[in-house]
Design an enzyme around this catalytic site. Structure first.
Site, short mmCIF file in Angstrom:
data_model
loop_
_atom_site.label_atom_id
_atom_site.label_comp_id
_atom_site.label_asym_id
_atom_site.label_seq_id
_atom_site.Cartn_x
_atom_site.Cartn_y
_atom_site.Cartn_z
N LYS A 42 70.29 2.68 42.14
CA LYS A 42 71.67 2.21 42.35
C LYS A 42 71.69 0.69 42.56
O LYS A 42 72.47 -0.02 41.92
CB LYS A 42 72.26 2.90 43.57
CG LYS A 42 73.48 2.21 44.13
CD LYS A 42 73.84 2.74 45.51
CE LYS A 42 74.86 1.90 46.22
NZ LYS A 42 74.32 0.85 47.08
N ASN A 43 70.85 0.19 43.47
CA ASN A 43 70.98 -1.22 43.82
C ASN A 43 70.46 -2.16 42.73
O ASN A 43 70.74 -3.35 42.76
CB ASN A 43 70.34 -1.51 45.18
CG ASN A 43 71.22 -0.95 46.31
OD1 ASN A 43 72.40 -0.64 46.09
ND2 ASN A 43 70.65 -0.80 47.50
N CYS A 64 79.84 -0.60 52.25
CA CYS A 64 79.61 0.11 53.51
C CYS A 64 79.82 -0.84 54.68
O CYS A 64 79.45 -2.01 54.62
CB CYS A 64 78.19 0.65 53.56
SG CYS A 64 77.92 2.04 52.46
N ARG A 72 79.19 -8.60 57.29
CA ARG A 72 78.41 -8.72 56.05
C ARG A 72 78.79 -10.01 55.35
O ARG A 72 79.52 -10.02 54.36
CB ARG A 72 78.64 -7.50 55.15
CG ARG A 72 78.12 -6.21 55.77
CD ARG A 72 78.14 -5.05 54.81
NE ARG A 72 77.11 -5.14 53.80
CZ ARG A 72 76.85 -4.19 52.91
NH1 ARG A 72 77.55 -3.07 52.93
NH2 ARG A 72 75.90 -4.33 52.01
N ASP A 130 67.83 1.14 54.33
CA ASP A 130 68.65 2.14 53.66
C ASP A 130 68.09 3.56 53.82
O ASP A 130 68.68 4.52 53.33
CB ASP A 130 68.81 1.79 52.16
CG ASP A 130 69.64 0.53 51.98
OD1 ASP A 130 70.36 0.16 52.93
OD2 ASP A 130 69.55 -0.11 50.92
N ARG A 137 79.33 7.46 45.89
CA ARG A 137 79.13 6.08 45.44
C ARG A 137 77.70 5.86 44.96
O ARG A 137 77.48 5.04 44.08
CB ARG A 137 79.38 5.11 46.61
CG ARG A 137 80.84 4.86 46.90
CD ARG A 137 80.98 3.72 47.88
NE ARG A 137 79.99 2.70 47.58
CZ ARG A 137 79.25 2.06 48.49
NH1 ARG A 137 79.41 2.30 49.76
NH2 ARG A 137 78.37 1.15 48.12
#
Ligand code: EPU
Length: 431
Positions: free
Chosen positions: A22-23, A117, A122, A305, A397
């Site tokens: 995903k990232n 998230c 952030r 994570d 997601r």
């Protein structure tokens, strides 16, 4: 409303194939904005964050088509604007990558401050500092980042914190800057290396990704090509932890074992068996779980994570474990939910102190973010009885076909619309 219903207590057994990261995908797709021509991207995970990004690219004038379920052709030859619609950008954190890509492409970008998230502040100050160093004039007005450069000129940028996002974003813009840019104190995460490899496959000149100094020699243009995204380290880790939590025996395929070393070592300390093969790992547990202490750190340290999923596992380990979150300042919001399931956890600043309990009990719980959702699923799989999980938007997601993959391993997990009672035949017996 959709809910996931998990009937706990069944060991996970069998094989599971890990999807693309995903990232990486959420950075590689914006990176395609820098390319004149068609990028064929393989091993793309089928998750909502990817869909949102493809829609954003379409709104900018890019074309894409699915060649198969995990292969996409993206053509950004005829982009028509550098302005990202506000309501699209705020949906996710990775929309910040649109800034670096659009400045690289047009010397200007207009993108709302990213969402994503929520686990504390952030900021994107390090990203913006990088763009300014490359010659951009950056303003933050009404929630929108407006960056304009006459031309991008290479620079030396020292990151005050090790930031995945800032490293990737600066790499994106600097790929088209005039001269040689150095990013010092760069993030070394596997997806940073993946994005550098993608850009190099399209004609960029980036060296040193995976070390703490990255050297980017700007090029005039990037050309089309084919690139395959790496397997998802965090999805793999999630299945490793789930196998351990349920006393299962799982072969986790399509992984890069090197990316999993921190997790492998900690699982072994906890008394879990882990065997590494060329592109798979087998995780099995027969005995009791032992408590351990963990501190999350940037790669190659233990990934933040996986912190929530690891807390779920340690909540049933014998003894007291301490897990310290050193990347995010507020990533323990989900712990109240795990406590509903009988976990004994105290939070003290950046540490969670976990007194292992004999077993967790199913309960109605809410996902508070993506990885918290995965943690609650792991807790539900290990628990006695039925866990009902709400707020599935978070898990969708970032995990591809999570419940189907778990079902194939023998988990009793279903997704249901509305609040009906679960339909497992043996619910009463176990509850
Ligand atoms: N930070 C700053 N200033 C910045 C950028 C970051 O102070 O300009 C701080 C952050 O507040 C945080 C630390 O630096 O304390 C690390 O943040 P980083 O920039 O590395 O995080 P990110 O790029 O926003 C990515 C992942 C996250 C993952 C972190 C850390 C993506 C899309 N997101 O976020 O993944 O937790 O790196 O590894 O790649 C997830 O997948 O669930 C997830 C949240």
């Amino acid at each position: 409303m959709e809910k996931m219903i998990v009937m706990g207590g069944k060991p996970l057994n069998g094989e599971v194939t890990i999807s693309g990261a995903k990232n990486s995908a959420v950075a590689v797709i914006p990176a395609a904005l820098l390319v004149d021509g068609v990028c064929r991207i393989e091993n793309v995970p089928n998750i909502n964050d990817v869909t949102v990004l493809l829609n954003i690219l379409a709104s900018l004038g890019a074309k894409h088509r699915y060649v198969s379920s995990d292969v996409i052709d993206i053509d950004c030859t005829n982009l028509k604007t550098h302005v990202v619609p506000y309501e699209m950008a705020v949906k996710m954190r990775a929309s910040s990558y649109l800034i670096g890509s659009l400045i690289g492409r047009f010397n200007k970008a207009e993108v709302a401050m990213p969402g994503g998230c929520n686990f504390g502040v952030r900021p994107i100050d390090q990203h913006l500092k990088g763009f300014v160093a490359l010659g951009a004039d950056v303003k933050l007005e009404h929630g929108v980042v407006n960056a304009v450069a006459e031309k991008l000129i290479a620079s030396s940028i020292y990151l005050d914190v090790v930031s995945v996002g800032a490293t990737i974003n600066i790499m994106l813009a600097a790929s088209k800057a005039e001269g040689v840019t150095h990013i010092e104190n760069a993030s070394k995460e596997p997806h940073v290396v993946d994005v550098a490899n993608f850009l190099n496959a399209m004609g960029a000149n980036i060296k040193g990704a995976g070390t703490d100094v990255i050297k980017i020699t700007g090029v005039r243009s990037l050309h089309g090509g084919t690139y395959s995204i790496i397997p998802d380290q965090i999805e793999a880790g999630t299945f490793m932890l789930a196998a351990a939590a349920t006393k299962g025996n799982c072969l986790i395929k399509n992984v890069i074992p090197k990316h999993l070393e921190a997790i492998t070592s900690k699982l072994i300390e906890m008394g879990v068996q882990v065997e590494e093969f060329e592109d798979s790992v087998r995780v099995s547990r027969t005995g009791e779980l032992k408590a351990t202490n963990i501190k999350t750190l940037p790669y190659p340290g233990y990934p933040t994570d996986l912190q929530p999923q690891t807390v779920a596992l340690l909540s049933i380990a014998k003894g007291v474990s301490v897990i310290t979150e050193s990347v995010w300042d507020n990533r323990f919001q989900y712990i109240d939910e795990v406590r509903r399931m009988g976990a004994d956890i105290k939070v003290d600043g950046r540490s969670a102190i976990i007194q292992g309990v004999h077993e967790l009990m199913g309960a109605p719980v809410k996902m508070t973010d993506l990885r918290a959702g995965a943690a609650l699923i792991i807790a539900g799989l290990a628990a006695n009885g039925v866990t009902e999980l709400a707020n599935l938007v978070h898990i969708d997601r970032g995990y591809e076909n999570l419940e189907q993959k778990l079902q194939a391993l023998g988990a009793q997990i279903v997704r249901k619309v509305c609040d009906d009672a679960p339909e497992f035949p043996d619910v009463k017996k176990h509850a």
